[in-house]
Design a protein around this motif. Structure first.
Motif, PDB file in Angstrom:
ATOM      1  N   LEU A   1       0.805  -1.216   0.000  1.00 16.04           N
ATOM      2  CA  LEU A   1       0.000   0.000   0.000  1.00 16.04           C
ATOM      3  C   LEU A   1       0.843   1.274   0.000  1.00 16.04           C
ATOM      4  O   LEU A   1       0.392   2.317  -0.451  1.00 16.04           O
ATOM      5  N   PHE A   2       2.042   1.190   0.531  1.00 13.91           N
ATOM      6  CA  PHE A   2       2.851   2.386   0.729  1.00 13.91           C
ATOM      7  C   PHE A   2       4.219   2.224   0.082  1.00 13.91           C
ATOM      8  O   PHE A   2       4.790   1.140   0.111  1.00 13.91           O
TER       9      PHE A   2
ATOM     10  N   ASP B   1     -11.485   7.160  11.075  1.00 14.85           N
ATOM     11  CA  ASP B   1     -12.299   7.444   9.887  1.00 14.85           C
ATOM     12  C   ASP B   1     -11.537   7.130   8.606  1.00 14.85           C
ATOM     13  O   ASP B   1     -12.081   6.514   7.682  1.00 14.85           O
ATOM     14  N   VAL B   2     -10.273   7.532   8.567  1.00 14.57           N
ATOM     15  CA  VAL B   2      -9.456   7.291   7.368  1.00 14.57           C
ATOM     16  C   VAL B   2      -9.217   5.794   7.185  1.00 14.57           C
ATOM     17  O   VAL B   2      -9.330   5.266   6.069  1.00 14.57           O
TER      18      VAL B   2
ATOM     19  N   TYR C   1      -7.537   6.030  -3.197  1.00 14.19           N
ATOM     20  CA  TYR C   1      -7.935   6.689  -1.955  1.00 14.19           C
ATOM     21  C   TYR C   1      -6.713   7.257  -1.236  1.00 14.19           C
ATOM     22  O   TYR C   1      -6.714   8.406  -0.790  1.00 14.19           O
ATOM     23  N   LEU C   2      -5.657   6.452  -1.122  1.00 12.60           N
ATOM     24  CA  LEU C   2      -4.446   6.908  -0.445  1.00 12.60           C
ATOM     25  C   LEU C   2      -3.842   8.122  -1.143  1.00 12.60           C
ATOM     26  O   LEU C   2      -3.395   9.064  -0.495  1.00 12.60           O
ATOM     27  N   GLN C   3      -3.843   8.105  -2.462  1.00 20.44           N
ATOM     28  CA  GLN C   3      -3.268   9.219  -3.219  1.00 20.44           C
ATOM     29  C   GLN C   3      -4.095  10.487  -3.084  1.00 20.44           C
ATOM     30  O   GLN C   3      -3.568  11.587  -3.234  1.00 20.44           O
ATOM     31  N   ALA C   4      -5.360  10.351  -2.775  1.00 23.33           N
ATOM     32  CA  ALA C   4      -6.244  11.514  -2.650  1.00 23.33           C
ATOM     33  C   ALA C   4      -6.198  12.140  -1.253  1.00 23.33           C
ATOM     34  O   ALA C   4      -6.693  13.250  -1.064  1.00 23.33           O
TER      35      ALA C   4
END
Length: 104
Positions: free
Chosen positions: A26-27, A56-57, A73-76
């Motif tokens: 993911l990272f 929430d995230v 989602y992570l990039q946003a």
């Protein structure tokens, strides 16, 4: 709280398991290093507001069904939310590894 399907949780558990083995899908490694080298006051990190934001995230990340949805989602995310998520994610990974090590 969003409705989290069991399969979404299972997918997230699989990602956490891979991370515990050193495979972080993911990272980016540079992002992980950047976030984890920052010296943070844990009292600040565990404030109610920050914990709510992290929850929430993380919940929103878990509800994303595919890898590509999770990455989008992570990039946003804004920088602060992303850094908080990385810290929380690796806190979970670390605690999971420690718990599994203590059981063996």
């Amino acid at each position: 709280m969003a409705n989290i399907e069991e399969t979404s949780l299972e997918r997230m558990e699989a990602l956490l398991s891979h991370s515990a083995l050193g495979v972080h899908v993911l990272f980016e490694n540079k992002d992980i290093a950047e976030v984890l080298k920052e010296v943070k006051d844990d009292k600040d990190f565990y404030s109610f507001e920050k914990m709510k934001k992290v929850q929430d995230v993380m919940t929103e990340l878990i509800t994303k069904k595919s890898y590509f949805e999770k990455m989008a989602y992570l990039q946003a995310l804004d920088s602060e939310s992303y850094h908080m998520l990385v810290r929380a994610y690796f806190h979970i990974v670390e605690n999971t590894v420690r718990a599994n090590h203590e059981h063996h």
